[in-house]
Enzyme design. Structure first.
Site, mmCIF file in Angstrom:
data_model
loop_
_atom_site.group_PDB
_atom_site.id
_atom_site.type_symbol
_atom_site.label_atom_id
_atom_site.label_comp_id
_atom_site.label_asym_id
_atom_site.label_seq_id
_atom_site.Cartn_x
_atom_site.Cartn_y
_atom_site.Cartn_z
ATOM 1 N N THR A 330 14.808 -11.838 70.855
ATOM 2 C CA THR A 330 14.464 -10.480 71.295
ATOM 3 C C THR A 330 14.645 -10.329 72.796
ATOM 4 O O THR A 330 15.170 -9.317 73.282
ATOM 5 C CB THR A 330 13.013 -10.152 70.907
ATOM 6 O OG1 THR A 330 12.867 -10.265 69.490
ATOM 7 C CG2 THR A 330 12.633 -8.743 71.344
ATOM 8 N N GLN A 360 14.702 -6.131 65.848
ATOM 9 C CA GLN A 360 14.456 -6.057 67.292
ATOM 10 C C GLN A 360 15.770 -5.912 68.064
ATOM 11 O O GLN A 360 16.690 -6.718 67.888
ATOM 12 C CB GLN A 360 13.724 -7.303 67.784
ATOM 13 C CG GLN A 360 12.345 -7.502 67.175
ATOM 14 C CD GLN A 360 12.351 -8.466 66.007
ATOM 15 O OE1 GLN A 360 13.208 -8.371 65.132
ATOM 16 N NE2 GLN A 360 11.400 -9.392 65.998
ATOM 17 N N ASP A 383 11.638 -2.020 69.225
ATOM 18 C CA ASP A 383 11.542 -2.712 70.524
ATOM 19 C C ASP A 383 12.486 -2.129 71.576
ATOM 20 O O ASP A 383 13.161 -2.868 72.300
ATOM 21 C CB ASP A 383 11.816 -4.216 70.366
ATOM 22 C CG ASP A 383 10.736 -4.928 69.574
ATOM 23 O OD1 ASP A 383 9.778 -4.264 69.157
ATOM 24 O OD2 ASP A 383 10.858 -6.148 69.372
ATOM 25 N N ASP A 404 7.146 -0.347 67.396
ATOM 26 C CA ASP A 404 6.792 -1.034 68.645
ATOM 27 C C ASP A 404 7.805 -0.717 69.738
ATOM 28 O O ASP A 404 8.190 -1.607 70.512
ATOM 29 C CB ASP A 404 6.745 -2.556 68.435
ATOM 30 C CG ASP A 404 5.761 -2.983 67.371
ATOM 31 O OD1 ASP A 404 4.849 -2.207 67.052
ATOM 32 O OD2 ASP A 404 5.918 -4.103 66.836
ATOM 33 N N ARG A 472 -0.453 -0.798 68.066
ATOM 34 C CA ARG A 472 -1.110 -1.918 67.399
ATOM 35 C C ARG A 472 -1.144 -3.108 68.351
ATOM 36 O O ARG A 472 -0.342 -3.188 69.298
ATOM 37 C CB ARG A 472 -0.401 -2.268 66.093
ATOM 38 C CG ARG A 472 1.059 -2.670 66.253
ATOM 39 C CD ARG A 472 1.688 -2.948 64.905
ATOM 40 N NE ARG A 472 3.042 -3.473 65.049
ATOM 41 C CZ ARG A 472 3.583 -4.352 64.218
ATOM 42 N NH1 ARG A 472 2.897 -4.808 63.189
ATOM 43 N NH2 ARG A 472 4.816 -4.780 64.400
ATOM 44 N N TRP A 474 -0.238 -6.387 69.715
ATOM 45 C CA TRP A 474 0.717 -7.489 69.620
ATOM 46 C C TRP A 474 0.041 -8.811 69.969
ATOM 47 O O TRP A 474 0.296 -9.833 69.345
ATOM 48 C CB TRP A 474 1.890 -7.207 70.557
ATOM 49 C CG TRP A 474 2.962 -8.248 70.550
ATOM 50 C CD1 TRP A 474 3.312 -9.070 69.511
ATOM 51 C CD2 TRP A 474 3.854 -8.570 71.619
ATOM 52 N NE1 TRP A 474 4.364 -9.886 69.866
ATOM 53 C CE2 TRP A 474 4.711 -9.592 71.157
ATOM 54 C CE3 TRP A 474 4.008 -8.079 72.918
ATOM 55 C CZ2 TRP A 474 5.705 -10.146 71.962
ATOM 56 C CZ3 TRP A 474 5.008 -8.621 73.710
ATOM 57 C CH2 TRP A 474 5.842 -9.640 73.243
#
Length: 669
Positions: A330, A360, A383, A404, A472, A474
């Site tokens: 990532t 990602q 991401d 995310d 949320r 991580w």
């Protein structure tokens, strides 16, 4: 209570000794973050009394730490039985520097033996991150020679930011081994165990110092002073003129022009970056003309004070498509990676076009301290924007994605930005944020002020099956504060989504303040222990002036900036009105006390391309500990969608007390 001159002088000298000794210790400790395992050997006895005194000194230094045994063992084995904290640090520092070199050679050897390409990439990524930690150590150690008492506050703030970044480097190293073959990941985890513990210990000691100094309320410690014109000292005269201009390059010629049509010196950004001066202390401006630039760009650590100026976020676009599914970590998928400090980007679009199916895929990764993004667009899916570490400020930007799509462990403030939810894969949930704070003492977190959450038409068509959440956790101490933001109806009534089971639900730090829109009601929000209700005083600590020391480095950059609370907040700030024009699709907001809560429209339109200078007043305040009320925990919302998960952090770490440890400070009296 008043003190005589001698007592006051003695007290100040003691503070200086405490600070220098502690800061040096932390520098040594963070050096170990590069993965060094200190040599184990038995030392000759220097006499029982001498040993006992040395052991006591070590125990006093290690008193505030979470991994006390690791701290004590490291210093006792390498401290040559000294009782002098300075000597303890010097000895350990020299040993550590040698071990850094040995560790780098060892990691290179391991990498050369690996056949799995993803494993090799993960090892190379670790080597890169170790190098960053070592560079930061060297720079910080050199800066200690310039120490002045009135700069104590600045030193402590910067050290907390730096140590927080070091923790991010360590975590990112280990995360790179996800999905790899063989035991290289476990080998690196064991090699980094002591380093990770020592880094957390270092942050604990610095946090203890910050709490102690904050209690003393010593006058004259607000250190970073702007010049009379309102600019930080590192911005040279030419840079000030450039950044003040209504059109960023109308009356000042950029150092380099990049244009695909041949009208500039170079046709690609990477060609231009080869001619950027290294370790420059003045601004260097690159004008990137309109065009779609399909290249991967890295602003490396030597490219400080670099400015990218485009022709508009929909005209100057840097595009890539690297992704996790194709075997890339990532961290390495970023289309643009920014490491050099004091970076500024204006009027540019960044994108990763890999698509939702590739998982990602980062558009931009930011590790630059005191970096600014104005009127930029970040487009991706999972991401999208990796705010990795350090202090960052985003104004009038749009960030789009699915899962995310705003994540990392930076201390980042977003003002007047749009968070645009896109259509994910079928039935996937869409948590917007995923902050990655690993230690409760890290001075990091996401703050959103006057922003808009919106959805693309394709997403709105599937919003019933692809539910959106504010975020949320991580990592266990994830921190996100959302204030004066428009929240639409497709954000679920629960507000927040768990990561996996009850991971982080008691230790995270989430708060919503004075938001508007049909999705802003708090009645049905989750009631985890980590959900915070902030007082008016607490809220102020998350405004840019205090949270990221923004008054020191944002004003004068041609970027609209609100230093305190926005209108509609309790006790709204009145010191610095924002005189900028509102971006299309947004309501204008100012620092005017008593105004109604703002409700920006949900249009994701880009902001004007012109740069606007602002008036500025005020000084930065040091970050201080925050006491908050917490509610009881209830059942979690619906389960998180399946995604690569993070390993649970080690045992919970207690938040640093605002009361100083007596044993820690007694050794300096």
């Amino acid at each position: 209570m008043s003190y005589g001159y001698d007592d006051e002088s003695k007290r100040k000298r003691r503070y200086i000794v405490i600070t220098i000794s502690s800061v040096l210790l932390i520098s040594m400790v963070v050096a170990v973050t590069v993965g060094v395992s200190l040599n184990k050997h038995d030392g000759d006895s220097k006499g029982k009394a001498e040993v006992n005194a040395s052991v006591k000194a070590v125990k006093d230094v290690c008193a505030p730490t979470d991994y006390r045994k690791t701290c004590e063992d490291t210093l006792i084995k390498n401290g040559k039985n000294t009782t002098d904290p300075m000597e303890l640090v010097k000895t350990a520092f020299n040993v550590t520097m040698k071990q850094i070199t040995d560790a780098a050679k060892k990691s290179q050897t391991i990498m050369e033996l690996q056949k799995d390409s993803r494993t090799r990439m993960a090892l190379d990524q670790c080597k890169e991150l170790m190098d960053y930690a070592l560079d930061e150590l060297s720079n910080s150690f050199e800066e200690l020679g310039k120490f002045e008492f009135h700069l104590l506050d600045e030193a402590l703030i910067n050290l907390r930011i730096w140590l927080s970044a070091a923790i991010s480097h360590e975590e990112t190293c280990l995360e790179g081994f996800q999905g790899t073959q063989g035991n290289a990941g476990e080998t690196m985890k064991k090699a980094l165990k002591t380093a990770i513990e020592l880094t957390h210990n270092g942050l604990a000691i610095i946090s203890e110092m910050s709490n102690f100094v904050g209690q003393m309320q010593i006058p004259g410690l607000n250190s970073r002073r702007l010049l009379a014109e309102g600019f930080p000292s590192w911005v040279d005269q030419r840079g000030r003129k450039l950044l003040q201009a209504a059109a960023a390059y109308s009356d000042v010629k950029p150092d380099i022009v990049v244009a695909q049509d041949g009208s500039g010196q170079y046709k690609t950004i990477n060609e231009a970056l080869q001619f950027v001066p290294k370790k420059r202390n003045t601004t260097f401006v690159v004008h990137i003309k309109a065009g779609l630039y399909k290249e991967y760009v890295q602003v490396n650590k030597t490219m400080s004070h670099l400015v990218f100026i485009g022709d508009g976020p929909d005209k100057t676009i840097i595009s890539g498509n690297k992704n996790y599914k194709d075997g890339i970590t990532t961290y390495r998928t970023a289309t643009v990676a920014i490491v050099g400090n004091y970076f500024i980007a204006k009027n540019i679009g960044f994108e990763n076009t890999a698509g939702a199916i590739k998982h990602q895929a980062v558009a931009v990764r930011v590790q630059s301290d005191e970096s600014i993004f104005f009127n930029c667009r970040f487009d991706g899916y999972q991401d999208t924007l990796y705010t990795h570490s350090h202090r960052q400020f985003f104004r009038d930007c749009t960030i789009s994605g699915t899962i995310d799509f705003l994540f990392g462990d930076a201390a980042a403030v977003f003002q007047n930005c749009t968070l645009l939810v896109r259509k994910p894969l079928p039935n996937q949930a869409c948590p917007i944020t995923a902050h990655g704070r690993k230690d409760p003492r890290e001075s990091t977190g996401f703050v959103f002020q006057g922003c808009t959450i919106a959805g693309e038409p394709d997403y709105l068509a599937v919003k019933e099956t692809s539910k959106a959440y504010l975020g949320r956790p991580w990592k266990e101490y994830s921190r996100t504060i959302i204030m004066n933001t428009f929240i639409p109806d497709f954000v679920q009534p629960q507000g927040w989504q768990p990561w996996l089971g009850d991971f982080g639900l008691k230790t995270l730090f989430y708060s919503e303040v004075q938001n508007t829109g049909p999705g802003s009601a708090l009645a049905n929000r989750v009631t985890w222990a980590g959900i915070k209700t902030l007082s008016e005083e607490d809220i102020l600590k998350f405004t840019p002036a205090q949270y990221i020391q923004g008054d020191d480095w944002i004003p004068g950059k041609g970027v609209p900036y609100t230093t305190g609370l926005l209108a509609g907040n309790p006790a709204a700030a009145t010191t610095t009105p924002s005189v900028s024009a509102a971006a299309p699709g947004f309501s204008t907001f100012t620092d005017t006390s008593g105004a109604d809560s703002i409700a920006p429209t949900a249009s994701p339109a880009a902001s004007p391309e012109s740069s606007i200078s602002m008036a500025y007043t005020g000084t930065a305040s040091p970050e201080s500990s925050i006491k908050v009320s917490s509610s009881t925990e209830t059942a979690s919302p619906e389960s998180s969608f399946t995604e690569a998960s993070t390993a649970s952090p080690e045992s919970s770490i207690m938040v640093a007390s605002t009361e100083s440890s007596g044993s820690f400070f007694s050794m300096f009296t």
